[in-house]
Design an enzyme around this catalytic site. Structure first.
Site, PDB file in Angstrom:
ATOM      1  N   LYS A   9       0.818  -1.222   0.000  1.00 61.01           N
ATOM      2  CA  LYS A   9       0.000   0.000   0.000  1.00 61.01           C
ATOM      3  C   LYS A   9       0.856   1.279   0.000  1.00 61.01           C
ATOM      4  O   LYS A   9       2.077   1.230   0.228  1.00 61.01           O
ATOM      5  CB  LYS A   9      -0.923  -0.036   1.224  1.00 61.01           C
ATOM      6  CG  LYS A   9      -1.974  -1.149   1.149  1.00 61.01           C
ATOM      7  CD  LYS A   9      -2.938  -1.057   2.322  1.00 61.01           C
ATOM      8  CE  LYS A   9      -4.023  -2.115   2.244  1.00 61.01           C
ATOM      9  NZ  LYS A   9      -4.995  -1.979   3.352  1.00 61.01           N
ATOM     10  N   TYR A  49     -12.968  -1.461  -3.375  1.00 65.70           N
ATOM     11  CA  TYR A  49     -13.416  -1.508  -1.980  1.00 65.70           C
ATOM     12  C   TYR A  49     -14.937  -1.359  -1.840  1.00 65.70           C
ATOM     13  O   TYR A  49     -15.415  -0.998  -0.750  1.00 65.70           O
ATOM     14  CB  TYR A  49     -12.696  -0.427  -1.163  1.00 65.70           C
ATOM     15  CG  TYR A  49     -11.246  -0.772  -0.865  1.00 65.70           C
ATOM     16  CD1 TYR A  49     -10.921  -1.855  -0.047  1.00 65.70           C
ATOM     17  CD2 TYR A  49     -10.200  -0.035  -1.395  1.00 65.70           C
ATOM     18  CE1 TYR A  49      -9.600  -2.192   0.226  1.00 65.70           C
ATOM     19  CE2 TYR A  49      -8.871  -0.356  -1.129  1.00 65.70           C
ATOM     20  CZ  TYR A  49      -8.583  -1.439  -0.313  1.00 65.70           C
ATOM     21  OH  TYR A  49      -7.278  -1.767  -0.042  1.00 65.70           O
ATOM     22  N   PHE A  57     -14.992   4.356   7.436  1.00 65.32           N
ATOM     23  CA  PHE A  57     -13.607   4.427   6.953  1.00 65.32           C
ATOM     24  C   PHE A  57     -13.496   4.384   5.433  1.00 65.32           C
ATOM     25  O   PHE A  57     -12.396   4.497   4.890  1.00 65.32           O
ATOM     26  CB  PHE A  57     -12.750   3.319   7.586  1.00 65.32           C
ATOM     27  CG  PHE A  57     -13.157   1.900   7.254  1.00 65.32           C
ATOM     28  CD1 PHE A  57     -12.778   1.303   6.061  1.00 65.32           C
ATOM     29  CD2 PHE A  57     -13.901   1.157   8.159  1.00 65.32           C
ATOM     30  CE1 PHE A  57     -13.151  -0.003   5.762  1.00 65.32           C
ATOM     31  CE2 PHE A  57     -14.279  -0.151   7.859  1.00 65.32           C
ATOM     32  CZ  PHE A  57     -13.896  -0.730   6.660  1.00 65.32           C
ATOM     33  N   ARG A  85      -1.918 -14.250   5.052  1.00 60.19           N
ATOM     34  CA  ARG A  85      -2.589 -13.545   6.154  1.00 60.19           C
ATOM     35  C   ARG A  85      -1.796 -13.669   7.450  1.00 60.19           C
ATOM     36  O   ARG A  85      -1.744 -12.744   8.265  1.00 60.19           O
ATOM     37  CB  ARG A  85      -4.026 -14.043   6.295  1.00 60.19           C
ATOM     38  CG  ARG A  85      -4.861 -13.618   5.078  1.00 60.19           C
ATOM     39  CD  ARG A  85      -6.275 -14.111   5.122  1.00 60.19           C
ATOM     40  NE  ARG A  85      -7.100 -13.397   6.087  1.00 60.19           N
ATOM     41  CZ  ARG A  85      -7.562 -12.154   5.906  1.00 60.19           C
ATOM     42  NH1 ARG A  85      -7.268 -11.476   4.809  1.00 60.19           N
ATOM     43  NH2 ARG A  85      -8.317 -11.587   6.819  1.00 60.19           N
ATOM     44  N   THR A  91      -5.489  -6.760  10.750  1.00 57.32           N
ATOM     45  CA  THR A  91      -5.677  -5.419  10.160  1.00 57.32           C
ATOM     46  C   THR A  91      -5.084  -4.302  11.008  1.00 57.32           C
ATOM     47  O   THR A  91      -4.427  -3.394  10.484  1.00 57.32           O
ATOM     48  CB  THR A  91      -7.193  -5.155   9.966  1.00 57.32           C
ATOM     49  OG1 THR A  91      -7.742  -6.231   9.207  1.00 57.32           O
ATOM     50  CG2 THR A  91      -7.441  -3.841   9.235  1.00 57.32           C
ATOM     51  N   ARG A 102       2.572  -6.159   9.420  1.00 58.94           N
ATOM     52  CA  ARG A 102       1.846  -5.016   9.987  1.00 58.94           C
ATOM     53  C   ARG A 102       2.404  -4.611  11.347  1.00 58.94           C
ATOM     54  O   ARG A 102       2.498  -3.408  11.647  1.00 58.94           O
ATOM     55  CB  ARG A 102       0.356  -5.327  10.043  1.00 58.94           C
ATOM     56  CG  ARG A 102      -0.288  -5.238   8.651  1.00 58.94           C
ATOM     57  CD  ARG A 102      -1.662  -5.797   8.634  1.00 58.94           C
ATOM     58  NE  ARG A 102      -2.385  -5.493   7.391  1.00 58.94           N
ATOM     59  CZ  ARG A 102      -3.428  -6.185   6.965  1.00 58.94           C
ATOM     60  NH1 ARG A 102      -3.880  -7.214   7.671  1.00 58.94           N
ATOM     61  NH2 ARG A 102      -4.038  -5.850   5.838  1.00 58.94           N
ATOM     62  N   ASN A 112      -2.025   0.453   6.763  1.00 59.84           N
ATOM     63  CA  ASN A 112      -1.538  -0.809   7.329  1.00 59.84           C
ATOM     64  C   ASN A 112      -0.667  -1.622   6.364  1.00 59.84           C
ATOM     65  O   ASN A 112      -0.570  -2.840   6.468  1.00 59.84           O
ATOM     66  CB  ASN A 112      -2.707  -1.636   7.893  1.00 59.84           C
ATOM     67  CG  ASN A 112      -3.708  -2.060   6.835  1.00 59.84           C
ATOM     68  OD1 ASN A 112      -3.602  -1.669   5.685  1.00 59.84           O
ATOM     69  ND2 ASN A 112      -4.668  -2.870   7.219  1.00 59.84           N
ATOM     70  N   HIS A 115      -2.315  -5.424   1.803  1.00 58.76           N
ATOM     71  CA  HIS A 115      -3.631  -6.062   1.688  1.00 58.76           C
ATOM     72  C   HIS A 115      -3.399  -7.488   1.222  1.00 58.76           C
ATOM     73  O   HIS A 115      -2.512  -7.731   0.399  1.00 58.76           O
ATOM     74  CB  HIS A 115      -4.505  -5.341   0.653  1.00 58.76           C
ATOM     75  CG  HIS A 115      -5.696  -6.147   0.230  1.00 58.76           C
ATOM     76  ND1 HIS A 115      -6.857  -6.189   0.959  1.00 58.76           N
ATOM     77  CD2 HIS A 115      -5.882  -6.996  -0.825  1.00 58.76           C
ATOM     78  CE1 HIS A 115      -7.720  -7.006   0.358  1.00 58.76           C
ATOM     79  NE2 HIS A 115      -7.148  -7.511  -0.718  1.00 58.76           N
ATOM     80  N   GLU A 126     -10.040 -10.463  -7.037  1.00 61.14           N
ATOM     81  CA  GLU A 126      -9.027  -9.410  -6.925  1.00 61.14           C
ATOM     82  C   GLU A 126      -7.917  -9.579  -7.963  1.00 61.14           C
ATOM     83  O   GLU A 126      -7.428  -8.592  -8.527  1.00 61.14           O
ATOM     84  CB  GLU A 126      -8.476  -9.389  -5.499  1.00 61.14           C
ATOM     85  CG  GLU A 126      -9.543  -8.937  -4.503  1.00 61.14           C
ATOM     86  CD  GLU A 126      -9.156  -9.117  -3.045  1.00 61.14           C
ATOM     87  OE1 GLU A 126      -9.970  -8.746  -2.184  1.00 61.14           O
ATOM     88  OE2 GLU A 126      -8.049  -9.635  -2.748  1.00 61.14           O
TER      89      GLU A 126
HETATM   90  P1  CMP Z   1      -7.690  -4.312   4.139  1.00 59.82           P
HETATM   91  O1  CMP Z   1      -8.237  -5.315   5.110  1.00 59.82           O
HETATM   92  O2  CMP Z   1      -6.629  -4.717   3.255  1.00 59.82           O
HETATM   93  O3  CMP Z   1      -8.924  -3.754   3.279  1.00 59.82           O
HETATM   94  C1  CMP Z   1      -9.838  -2.855   3.897  1.00 59.82           C
HETATM   95  C2  CMP Z   1      -9.032  -1.727   4.428  1.00 59.82           C
HETATM   96  O4  CMP Z   1      -9.779  -0.715   5.080  1.00 59.82           O
HETATM   97  C3  CMP Z   1      -8.099  -2.229   5.538  1.00 59.82           C
HETATM   98  O5  CMP Z   1      -7.145  -3.056   4.971  1.00 59.82           O
HETATM   99  C4  CMP Z   1      -7.631  -0.927   6.132  1.00 59.82           C
HETATM  100  O6  CMP Z   1      -6.664  -0.292   5.298  1.00 59.82           O
HETATM  101  C5  CMP Z   1      -8.937  -0.143   6.083  1.00 59.82           C
HETATM  102  N1  CMP Z   1      -9.661  -0.268   7.349  1.00 59.82           N
HETATM  103  C6  CMP Z   1     -10.312  -1.335   7.845  1.00 59.82           C
HETATM  104  N2  CMP Z   1     -10.881  -1.050   9.041  1.00 59.82           N
HETATM  105  C7  CMP Z   1     -10.594   0.243   9.283  1.00 59.82           C
HETATM  106  C8  CMP Z   1     -10.888   1.131  10.345  1.00 59.82           C
HETATM  107  N3  CMP Z   1     -11.604   0.729  11.411  1.00 59.82           N
HETATM  108  N4  CMP Z   1     -10.404   2.385  10.275  1.00 59.82           N
HETATM  109  C9  CMP Z   1      -9.685   2.789   9.207  1.00 59.82           C
HETATM  110  N5  CMP Z   1      -9.371   2.001   8.159  1.00 59.82           N
HETATM  111  C10 CMP Z   1      -9.806   0.734   8.197  1.00 59.82           C
END
Ligand code: CMP
Length: 140
Positions: A9, A49, A57, A85, A91, A102, A112, A115, A126
């Site tokens: 990212k 997304y 978010f 994962r 996350t 992470r 983070n 993905h 994807e």
């Molecule tokens: P990812 O799981 O790859 O895809 C969805 C993304 O949304 C996640 O990574 C984060 O980058 C973002 N995300 C998920 N939950 C939150 C949250 N509570 N606040 C901000 N960003 C979020």
């Protein structure tokens, strides 16, 4: 053998972490079979997304994902989805296990660093979102 989809990212690309993150995949038995650097358009990020549309978010996430280049990759290996994962960690970096990408590199729950697909169905969707079949280079 299984395939999964990965994104390095904007926060990680901006901090020159492409090599270190890719090394984590490779040293844990995942092979990169496709890779490219792109800058997502707002339309692409919104579509990718779409399942999160309406969550608080969502809009900041689209803004963040279009703020700088990303690296999209297809990873192949035994149990690639679960393995990736595990290598990424959860996350929220504050809750991620020590030694995961992470825990080591991510800045926040949004920024983070990586993905990874969460199921075979997501992986197929994807991968097809970003790559043509002819762009994939399996090892054999
Ligand atoms: P990812 O799981 O790859 O895809 C969805 C993304 O949304 C996640 O990574 C984060 O980058 C973002 N995300 C998920 N939950 C939150 C949250 N509570 N606040 C901000 N960003 C979020």
């Amino acid at each position: 053998m299984q395939r999964t989809f990965s994104i390095i990212k904007p926060d990680a690309v901006s901090r020159n972490l492409i090599g270190q993150i890719t090394q984590r995949f490779e040293e844990n038995g995942l092979s990169v079979i496709a890779s490219k650097m792109i800058r997502l358009s707002t339309e692409q990020a919104e579509k990718f997304y779409a399942e999160h549309k309406g969550r608080d978010f969502y809009e900041p996430l689209v803004g963040y994902m279009t703020s700088a280049p990303i690296v999209v990759q297809v990873l192949e290996g035994e149990d690639a989805i679960a393995k990736n994962r595990q290598i990424m960690g959860v996350t929220d970096p504050a809750k991620a296990e020590a030694g995961t990408i992470r825990a080591d590199f991510a800045l926040s729950v949004r920024e983070n660093s990586v993905h990874g697909s969460d199921s075979p169905e997501s992986a197929a969707r994807e991968i097809a979102f970003f790559f043509d079949e002819k762009e994939l280079c399996p090892r054999n």
